[in-house]
Design a protein around this motif. Structure first.
Motif, PDB file in Angstrom:
ATOM      1  N   UNK A 186      45.457  86.377  20.286  1.00 51.82           N
ATOM      2  CA  UNK A 186      44.132  85.752  20.419  1.00 51.82           C
ATOM      3  C   UNK A 186      43.035  86.811  20.483  1.00 51.82           C
ATOM      4  N   UNK A 187      43.433  88.056  20.783  1.00 53.39           N
ATOM      5  CA  UNK A 187      42.453  89.133  20.936  1.00 53.39           C
ATOM      6  C   UNK A 187      41.869  89.231  22.332  1.00 53.39           C
ATOM      7  N   UNK A 188      42.262  88.299  23.200  1.00 52.70           N
ATOM      8  CA  UNK A 188      41.687  88.260  24.552  1.00 52.70           C
ATOM      9  C   UNK A 188      42.092  89.488  25.376  1.00 52.70           C
ATOM     10  N   UNK A 189      43.377  89.871  25.331  1.00 51.69           N
ATOM     11  CA  UNK A 189      43.843  90.990  26.158  1.00 51.69           C
ATOM     12  C   UNK A 189      43.093  92.290  25.856  1.00 51.69           C
ATOM     13  N   UNK A 190      43.029  92.721  24.578  1.00 46.98           N
ATOM     14  CA  UNK A 190      42.283  93.952  24.303  1.00 46.98           C
ATOM     15  C   UNK A 190      40.801  93.827  24.645  1.00 46.98           C
ATOM     16  N   UNK A 191      40.261  92.615  24.475  1.00 51.60           N
ATOM     17  CA  UNK A 191      38.841  92.397  24.789  1.00 51.60           C
ATOM     18  C   UNK A 191      38.568  92.645  26.266  1.00 51.60           C
ATOM     19  N   UNK A 192      39.428  92.119  27.128  1.00 49.85           N
ATOM     20  CA  UNK A 192      39.271  92.321  28.580  1.00 49.85           C
ATOM     21  C   UNK A 192      39.375  93.802  28.909  1.00 49.85           C
ATOM     22  N   UNK A 193      40.411  94.440  28.337  1.00 47.76           N
ATOM     23  CA  UNK A 193      40.641  95.862  28.622  1.00 47.76           C
ATOM     24  C   UNK A 193      39.458  96.704  28.142  1.00 47.76           C
ATOM     25  N   UNK A 194      38.907  96.346  26.999  1.00 45.87           N
ATOM     26  CA  UNK A 194      37.781  97.093  26.434  1.00 45.87           C
ATOM     27  C   UNK A 194      36.504  96.872  27.245  1.00 45.87           C
ATOM     28  N   UNK A 195      36.239  95.634  27.595  1.00 41.92           N
ATOM     29  CA  UNK A 195      35.009  95.306  28.318  1.00 41.92           C
ATOM     30  C   UNK A 195      35.073  95.735  29.783  1.00 41.92           C
ATOM     31  N   UNK A 196      36.296  95.699  30.366  1.00 45.22           N
ATOM     32  CA  UNK A 196      36.496  96.000  31.780  1.00 45.22           C
ATOM     33  C   UNK A 196      35.631  95.105  32.671  1.00 45.22           C
TER      34      UNK A 196
ATOM     35  N   UNK B 106      45.579  97.228  26.429  1.00 44.58           N
ATOM     36  CA  UNK B 106      44.937  98.465  26.880  1.00 44.58           C
ATOM     37  C   UNK B 106      45.028  99.542  25.796  1.00 44.58           C
ATOM     38  N   UNK B 107      46.173  99.606  25.114  1.00 44.89           N
ATOM     39  CA  UNK B 107      46.349 100.582  24.039  1.00 44.89           C
ATOM     40  C   UNK B 107      45.364 100.311  22.893  1.00 44.89           C
ATOM     41  N   UNK B 108      45.275  99.053  22.464  1.00 45.87           N
ATOM     42  CA  UNK B 108      44.360  98.684  21.375  1.00 45.87           C
ATOM     43  C   UNK B 108      42.916  99.004  21.765  1.00 45.87           C
ATOM     44  N   UNK B 109      42.548  98.681  23.001  1.00 45.05           N
ATOM     45  CA  UNK B 109      41.181  98.943  23.474  1.00 45.05           C
ATOM     46  C   UNK B 109      40.879 100.439  23.479  1.00 45.05           C
ATOM     47  N   UNK B 110      41.853 101.242  23.912  1.00 44.43           N
ATOM     48  CA  UNK B 110      41.661 102.701  23.965  1.00 44.43           C
ATOM     49  C   UNK B 110      41.460 103.282  22.566  1.00 44.43           C
ATOM     50  N   UNK B 111      42.269 102.823  21.623  1.00 48.30           N
ATOM     51  CA  UNK B 111      42.154 103.313  20.239  1.00 48.30           C
ATOM     52  C   UNK B 111      40.826 102.879  19.627  1.00 48.30           C
TER      53      UNK B 111
ATOM     54  N   UNK C  46      37.920  88.402  17.681  1.00 47.50           N
ATOM     55  CA  UNK C  46      38.616  88.146  16.405  1.00 47.50           C
ATOM     56  C   UNK C  46      39.235  89.442  15.857  1.00 47.50           C
ATOM     57  N   UNK C  47      38.457  90.520  15.886  1.00 46.59           N
ATOM     58  CA  UNK C  47      38.949  91.808  15.388  1.00 46.59           C
ATOM     59  C   UNK C  47      40.097  92.314  16.259  1.00 46.59           C
ATOM     60  N   UNK C  48      39.955  92.193  17.574  1.00 47.27           N
ATOM     61  CA  UNK C  48      41.026  92.628  18.477  1.00 47.27           C
ATOM     62  C   UNK C  48      42.301  91.811  18.245  1.00 47.27           C
ATOM     63  N   UNK C  49      42.142  90.532  17.897  1.00 48.50           N
ATOM     64  CA  UNK C  49      43.301  89.704  17.561  1.00 48.50           C
ATOM     65  C   UNK C  49      44.056  90.283  16.375  1.00 48.50           C
TER      66      UNK C  49
END
Length: 308
Positions: A144-154, A101-106, A130-133
């Motif tokens: 894997x970058x999956x967590x920030x991707x989910x948080x970013x996409x919602x 969530x932090x990475x997605x917010x930034x 890939x970038x989020x990873x």
């Protein structure tokens, strides 16, 4: 909205398997959330968060981010100096994406090219993952970058394999007797040591074979049946998956839930599975009759996340 909220995520299926190319299914969880805020940094939490952002900004300044995903590091550092912190109630070490969530917010606030998540194509999703990873590796060593991707996409995301992800629609959330729920193990989990145990196990040829022939097969079958809302085969494969984890991922099951895990398998009243890397944090529960499961799991703190 000046300070968009970024929700926690729950990996319903795919823990460890996605490392070995299984499918995964993950969804946002709005009960927990975080956003970037400014303050006078008067509380210990705000001060600590601000200091953490400073260290993270140093990391970002020293990695090579692809041009189309560049982040305005200078503006990020200026805002940190003005008293910015990450205001979040997402518990750390619980496997629900606090760093994601932090990475997605930034990324949302400081990426030079702005995107609308709903209009992102499948190919862009792959590149973003890939970038989020890369951006989240600071927190876990690898990501894997999956967590920030989910948080970013919602949005719910289907992980098709190591490389490919896609947006997916979940069956409608109905107020039926069945439920998917979280159980608090009462202990913080550490991703690093659990993943290390998994990689040690992977050195064993017999383990690699059963992981591929059984775990990944049950995992993918559960995802397929769940998305089709085909609950009989879903629970049949879920029991196999839960039993396999009980047999082969013993160290990842929090001690406080070991007996409850076995009781679910013995009674068929509910089935438990890991939520993320395990070792602590949350465990996922699935029941066709939640009231019955709730009585049997009395004493544990539970949160329902989906009804069917």
């Amino acid at each position: 909205m000046t300070n968009p909220l970024f929700y926690a995520k729950i990996l319903l299926f795919g823990e460890y398997g996605i490392i070995e190319n299984s499918q995964g299914l993950t969804l946002p969880y709005s009960f927990y959330k975080g956003c970037l805020q400014f303050s006078q940094l008067q509380t210990d939490f705000e001060k600590s968060s601000n200091q953490s952002l400073k260290k993270y900004a140093e990391y970002l300044a020293n990695i090579k981010i692809p041009q189309e995903f560049k982040i305005d590091i200078e503006r990020f550092i200026e805002d940190i100096d003005k008293g910015m912190f990450f205001d979040s109630n997402i518990p750390q070490g619980y496997g629900i994406g606090s760093s994601g969530a932090l990475v997605a917010a930034i990324f949302e606030k400081y990426s030079l090219i702005k995107r609308k998540p709903e209009s992102i194509s499948k190919d862009e999703l792959k590149a973003l993952k890939k970038v989020f990873g890369l951006l989240e590796s600071y927190f876990h060593g690898t990501s894997s970058g999956v967590d920030p991707l989910i948080c970013y996409m919602n949005l719910p995301i289907l992980i098709e394999n190591k490389e490919s992800v896609n947006k997916v629609a979940l069956p409608e959330n109905e107020m039926g007797r069945g439920a998917i729920f979280l159980i608090d193990s009462g202990k913080i989990g550490e991703t690093g040591p659990m993943v290390q145990i998994f990689f040690e196990k992977l050195k064993n040829e017999g383990f690699r074979k059963t992981l591929k022939d059984e775990f990944i097969r049950y995992n993918n079958a559960c995802i397929d049946a769940f998305l089709k809302k085909d609950m009989n085969p879903f629970f049949r494969d879920l029991k196999k998956l839960s039993y396999w984890v009980y047999e082969h991922f013993n160290p990842m099951i929090p001690e406080s839930l070991f007996k409850a895990w076995k009781r679910g398998l013995d009674t068929n009243a509910y089935y438990l599975k890991l939520c993320g890397s395990g070792g602590g944090g949350y465990i996922l529960g699935f029941a066709q009759d939640y009231d019955k499961a709730e009585k049997m799991l009395e004493g544990f703190q539970k949160e329902v996340i989906y009804r069917f």
